[in-house]
Design an enzyme around this catalytic site. Structure first.
Site, PDB file in Angstrom:
ATOM      1  N   ASP A 404       0.976  -1.230  -0.115  1.00 46.18           N
ATOM      2  CA  ASP A 404       0.097  -0.139   0.004  1.00 46.18           C
ATOM      3  C   ASP A 404       0.753   1.258  -0.059  1.00 46.18           C
ATOM      4  O   ASP A 404       1.735   1.488   0.831  1.00 46.18           O
ATOM      5  CB  ASP A 404      -0.677  -0.099   1.333  1.00 46.18           C
ATOM      6  CG  ASP A 404      -1.936   1.206   1.084  1.00 46.18           C
ATOM      7  OD1 ASP A 404      -3.107   0.836   0.602  1.00 46.18           O
ATOM      8  OD2 ASP A 404      -1.544   2.244   1.740  1.00 46.18           O
ATOM      9  N   GLU A 447      -4.911   2.075  -4.304  1.00 46.51           N
ATOM     10  CA  GLU A 447      -3.237   2.328  -4.368  1.00 46.51           C
ATOM     11  C   GLU A 447      -2.944   1.015  -3.694  1.00 46.51           C
ATOM     12  O   GLU A 447      -1.589   0.970  -3.185  1.00 46.51           O
ATOM     13  CB  GLU A 447      -2.779   3.497  -3.492  1.00 46.51           C
ATOM     14  CG  GLU A 447      -2.900   3.419  -2.032  1.00 46.51           C
ATOM     15  CD  GLU A 447      -4.379   4.028  -1.669  1.00 46.51           C
ATOM     16  OE1 GLU A 447      -4.540   4.570  -0.606  1.00 46.51           O
ATOM     17  OE2 GLU A 447      -5.284   4.195  -2.664  1.00 46.51           O
TER      18      GLU A 447
END
Length: 533
Positions: A404, A447
């Site tokens: 992440d 993301e």
């Protein structure tokens, strides 16, 4: 006595060969068509239901803003009349002024604390001096605070929603309320905003319900005030939930619906598309595929009847290939033509090969679209689930890395979403450069990325994760500044024998990395050691 031998009737070999070829091609086209139809339909289903969810959410925000603006408008009117005698002759002219400067309401009414109508705008119904008996008016008087009613029939027999705000004098004494009426079955502010849906060509539309499941806006004006609380989507809205799902409405029709609440009013917005529309779109795709394939099929039929006697062997080869293709043989290579002594046979094989290979390319293209992330080209979440399920079934050990990007929201805020997308593609390329030949790189969502490493221990996955982290940290990014990522690692079956739990544990390790200061990799086993300590 000698009986004459009756000649045996049968089909000519050329006819049999032609029949086999044509039948094989048709079966192949049928199977490819079914696969293409199902793939396209599933993709359209998911995209449509997702877009309706987004549309409902956006519209709920717009309606929320509208309701707050309505209440603010009434507050301003209430503040003006706080130190004005409500029986004063200027009330009507001032109310007309407020009505003329606001497009929110069909009419405005001032009711004093005794429940008597002091003034209305427009003043064309001779209601001044009368006492409203509707539950909404009585509730406004009783509550003495801002109020939005359920749909009800007013004195004028109109179906309306009343939005009211109390009037207090400068000393805080209650004087009555000012109420704005929205005529639900006539032109109103909601119809101005939501009425654009009449221009849709796919049957999509919006509707609005109140907290009890009553329709307060619907394209069909005759349905306004109907109670649709038995609709599963409306039931979720009444609980304050939002989302998207397939639903059978109260009239037995199937829709793909997105829904979102409007907290300020206690209402709910539903955006939905008939499921039949998805079927029609999928059928259009299939018709295009058939149009493309038809010339090749017709050419095959003509040539098979013309050259069948000389093409027994090539046609038999084609039939065998078609049978394997119909059987879903994934190892089948693209069809190529062997050089034959017969020029016409060579041409026929070339033509059929082109038709088969084009259909195969279309199938592969549809399959790729359904299994890859459109932005990054990485494997998508659906395919990632299929891969891990297969590995579990086969007993294949593997490790998972969940990644992440740190503070990615600030990248979008400062550089815009387009540059944010470039950063995501940059990260995907780094992952592809670092992955092994059998590894899979996936976009998990937003993301967040995932890498699947078959036959890799947790320690090996940690090394791979660190290589990716360092590459990201040290690289020149599309935004011209350094970015970092946090990573979590877990191994199957060491961490868990259940794939769902494995991803949960890797996610826990990821968030431990976030808590430890970001820009680092944490293995799930280290969390267990911390727990033991």
């Amino acid at each position: 006595m000698i009986y004459p031998i009756r000649p045996r009737r049968g089909f000519k070999l050329s006819s049999i060969i032609s029949f086999v070829v044509i039948l094989s091609v048709l079966i192949t086209i049928f199977i490819s068509t079914i696969i293409g139809y199902n793939t396209e339909r599933k993709s359209l289903f998911n995209n449509t239901i997702e877009m309706n969810g987004i549309a409902a959410l956006n519209l709920s925000k717009t309606t929320e803003s509208l309701v707050l603006s309505m209440q603010k408008s009434l507050q301003v009117t209430s503040d003006y009349f706080s130190d004005v005698e409500l029986s004063d002759k200027n009330v009507l002219s001032q109310l007309d002024f407020f009505m003329g400067t606001s497009t929110y309401f069909n009419s405005l009414t001032i009711v004093d604390k005794n429940g008597v109508i002091v003034s209305t705008s427009p003043n064309n119904l001779n209601l001044i001096g009368s006492v409203p008996t509707s539950e909404a008016s009585l509730e406004s008087l009783r509550l003495k605070k801002p109020y939005i009613s359920k749909p009800f029939h007013a004195i004028t027999d109109r179906l309306i929603v009343l939005v009211s705000h109390p009037i207090f004098d400068p000393k805080g004494n209650y004087k009555g309320f000012v109420g704005g009426s929205i005529y639900l079955q006539q032109a109103n502010i909601f119809r101005d905003i939501l009425g654009v849906q009449f221009n849709t060509t796919n049957g999509s539309y919006f509707y609005v319900v109140d907290s009890s499941g009553n329709l307060i806006y619907h394209p069909d004006k005759d349905r306004i005030s109907d109670n649709v609380s038995s609709n599963p989507v409306v039931q979720k809205l009444m609980q304050g939930l939002s989302g998207a799902q397939r639903v059978i409405n109260t009239q037995g029709q199937s829709f793909l619906a997105g829904f979102a609440p409007v907290p300020a009013a206690g209402w709910g917005i539903v955006s939905q598309t008939p499921q039949d529309h998805i079927t029609k779109l999928s059928a259009n795709v299939i018709r295009e595929m058939m149009k493309f394939s038809a010339p090749f099929v017709l050419l095959l039929v003509a040539l098979s009847f013309w050259l069948s006697r000389k093409l027994a062997h090539p046609l038999n080869r084609l039939a065998t290939y078609a049978s394997r293709l119909s059987g879903g043989d994934e190892t089948l290579k693209p069809l190529t033509a062997d050089v034959s002594w017969n020029y016409e046979a060579n041409q026929l094989v070339d033509t059929v090969a082109l038709a088969f290979n084009k259909l195969r390319e279309q199938k592969e293209m549809l399959h790729a679209e359904a299994n890859t992330d459109a932005l990054t080209g990485l494997t998508n979440r659906r395919t990632m689930g299929a891969i891990t399920s297969l590995w579990k079934q086969q007993g294949t050990p593997f490790s998972v890395i969940i990644m992440d990007l740190d503070h990615f929201k600030s990248v979008n805020d400062r550089h815009g979403h387009q540059m944010g997308d470039e950063v995501l593609k940059f990260v995907a390329n780094v992952m592809l450069d670092e992955k092994g030949a059998e590894d899979y790189c996936c976009r998990f969502g937003g993301e967040e990325f995932t890498m699947l490493l078959p036959h890799a221990s947790e320690e090996e996955a940690m090394r791979a994760a660190e290589r990716i982290r360092l590459q990201i940290e040290q690289a020149v990014t599309p935004i011209g500044e350094a970015i970092t990522m946090s990573l979590g690692v877990a191994a199957f079956p060491d961490a868990s024998e259940e794939v769902f739990e494995l991803f949960k544990y890797a996610d826990q390790a990821l968030y431990q990395a976030k808590r430890d200061g970001r820009n680092r990799t944490v293995a799930y086993s280290s969390l267990l050691n911390m727990t033991r300590i």
